[in-house]
Design an enzyme around this catalytic site. Structure first.
Site, PDB file in Angstrom:
ATOM      1  N   SER A 142      -2.973 -11.218  49.632  1.00  0.00           N
ATOM      2  CA  SER A 142      -1.945 -11.993  49.929  1.00  0.00           C
ATOM      3  C   SER A 142      -1.059 -11.957  48.165  1.00  0.00           C
ATOM      4  O   SER A 142      -1.525 -11.808  47.103  1.00  0.00           O
ATOM      5  CB  SER A 142      -2.345 -13.401  49.989  1.00  0.00           C
ATOM      6  OG  SER A 142      -2.826 -13.498  51.290  1.00  0.00           O
TER       7      SER A 142
HETATM    8  N1  SAH Z   1      -7.259 -13.398  51.416  1.00  0.00           N
HETATM    9  C1  SAH Z   1      -7.529 -12.245  51.044  1.00  0.00           C
HETATM   10  C2  SAH Z   1      -7.089 -11.371  52.438  1.00  0.00           C
HETATM   11  C3  SAH Z   1      -6.023 -11.525  53.221  1.00  0.00           C
HETATM   12  S1  SAH Z   1      -5.893 -10.508  54.547  1.00  0.00           S
HETATM   13  C4  SAH Z   1      -6.920 -11.745  49.838  1.00  0.00           C
HETATM   14  O1  SAH Z   1      -5.697 -12.127  49.489  1.00  0.00           O
HETATM   15  O2  SAH Z   1      -7.373 -10.658  49.496  1.00  0.00           O
HETATM   16  C5  SAH Z   1      -6.903 -11.159  55.898  1.00  0.00           C
HETATM   17  C6  SAH Z   1      -8.057 -10.827  55.895  1.00  0.00           C
HETATM   18  O3  SAH Z   1      -8.500 -11.539  56.929  1.00  0.00           O
HETATM   19  C7  SAH Z   1      -8.155  -9.369  56.164  1.00  0.00           C
HETATM   20  O4  SAH Z   1      -8.968  -8.834  55.341  1.00  0.00           O
HETATM   21  C8  SAH Z   1      -8.884  -9.338  57.446  1.00  0.00           C
HETATM   22  O5  SAH Z   1      -9.897  -8.287  57.591  1.00  0.00           O
HETATM   23  C9  SAH Z   1      -9.545 -10.602  57.559  1.00  0.00           C
HETATM   24  N2  SAH Z   1      -9.720 -11.127  59.234  1.00  0.00           N
HETATM   25  C10 SAH Z   1      -8.912 -11.115  59.968  1.00  0.00           C
HETATM   26  N3  SAH Z   1      -9.735 -11.548  61.057  1.00  0.00           N
HETATM   27  C11 SAH Z   1     -10.942 -12.033  60.626  1.00  0.00           C
HETATM   28  C12 SAH Z   1     -11.968 -12.514  61.339  1.00  0.00           C
HETATM   29  N4  SAH Z   1     -12.121 -12.727  62.517  1.00  0.00           N
HETATM   30  N5  SAH Z   1     -13.213 -12.539  60.540  1.00  0.00           N
HETATM   31  C13 SAH Z   1     -13.152 -12.448  59.244  1.00  0.00           C
HETATM   32  N6  SAH Z   1     -12.235 -11.771  58.544  1.00  0.00           N
HETATM   33  C14 SAH Z   1     -10.919 -11.466  59.199  1.00  0.00           C
END
Ligand code: SAH
Length: 307
Positions: A142
């Site tokens: 993000s």
């Molecule tokens: N907050 C993090 C990543 C944001 S992107 C950062 O800033 O680095 C959103 C993340 O949610 C992605 O890595 C994706 O793989 C994860 N995601 C999506 N659905 C998910 C689920 N059901 N369980 C766990 N992670 C999930």
């Protein structure tokens, strides 16, 4: 964060490459960015970031394309102006977020200064630009202003000794911030459903100022379906969800402590960052903080298949 290993193809079949300016700009409005400010307090607004429409209407010939988008071209200089005026240090990024009133808390500023975001983004990516960035596997880190916004919203629930849960932890950056806020007596738990991202996030944290907390066990990063939370260390004072859910998952509300707060993007095309407060009688109060655009909280197959 290092790019996924050469042998690891992305869901799209392409390998990760540092995104060129156009992709970055498209990503800035595509994922993890605030799209419309509905915050209660009026903040000085940062310079405009949503410049993709210009890119969309701009269809230059191949030679002028090269001139426009090459490193240090007019376009990349303008991109630097729009997205952070060429900020090239973590400290500069934090100062900019303070100047725009996004970071107001001293503690949030201290933690973001101590944790170098450059250790968490893919190699070669402009780490301190206020934009989300692709991290592979159809996920993004993000934008700094979203990380700062969530830290500000959760600050009171990230006091030393408290428990924090970070769902969709991706690079591990925000989990590491949580761990630094709750300290060695507290607990920061990350849940991410892509095993390769979890492995990368462990490496990122190990290189960062949060490494001792990982070693001591106050910070842990897990592979799992975040929609189920992580009951082992519940109840949590703070829950952050980094991907947009179609609705607020009941399992996460159940794992919130009375007095606890969850910050979660909810929606599909139109999403709101919701703040969910659990009252002492177990009821919840919900308000919308701002409009946002995050990748979906979904199944691993749906994500790797391109949603
Ligand atoms: N907050 C993090 C990543 C944001 S992107 C950062 O800033 O680095 C959103 C993340 O949610 C992605 O890595 C994706 O793989 C994860 N995601 C999506 N659905 C998910 C689920 N059901 N369980 C766990 N992670 C999930």
């Amino acid at each position: 964060m290092p790019a996924p290993p050469a042998a690891t193809p992305l869901a799209s079949g392409s390998r990760y490459r540092a995104p060129p300016p156009l992709k970055l700009l498209a990503a800035a409005i595509a994922v993890g960015a605030r799209t419309r400010s509905v915050r209660r307090r009026r903040l000085p607004s940062p310079p405009p970031r949503s410049v993709a429409p210009l890119a969309l209407f701009c269809r230059p010939s191949s030679s002028s394309f090269h001139r426009l988008f090459a490193r240090n071209s007019l376009f990349s200089q303008m991109e630097r102006y729009w997205t952070g005026r060429g900020i090239s240090s973590n400290k500069g990024m934090v100062e900019q977020l303070q100047n725009y009133g996004i970071i107001r808390s001293k503690k949030v500023a201290e933690v973001m200064e101590k944790l170098d975001r450059g250790l968490f983004v893919p190699e070669g990516a402009p780490a301190y630009v206020d934009s989300p960035m692709p991290i592979g596997y159809n996920a993004t880190i993000s934008a700094p202003h979203m990380h700062a916004t969530c830290l500000e919203l959760l600050e009171k629930n990230l006091q030393p000794g408290m428990h924090a849960l970070d769902i969709g932890s991706g690079t591990g950056y925000l989990t590491a911030c949580f761990a630094m806020m709750v300290g060695p007596q507290g607990r920061a738990v990350a849940v991410e459903h892509i095993p390769e991202l979890v492995a990368n996030s462990v490496k990122n944290v190990q290189r960062s100022a949060a490494a001792p907390l990982l070693k001591e066990g106050a910070l842990s990063l897990h592979v799992g379906d975040g929609r189920l939370g992580w009951p082992e260390h519940a109840p949590y004072d703070a829950i952050h969800v980094g991907a947009a859910a179609p609705e607020i998952p009941k399992a996460l509300v159940d794992q919130l402590k009375p007095g606890g707060r969850m910050v979660i993007p909810v929606g599909n095309i139109f999403q709101d960052l919701k703040v969910v407060d659990k009252n002492s009688d177990g009821s919840i109060s919900v308000h919308d903080e701002t409009s946002v655009r995050y990748v979906p909280l979904t199944s691993r197959d749906a994500q790797l298949g391109g949603f």
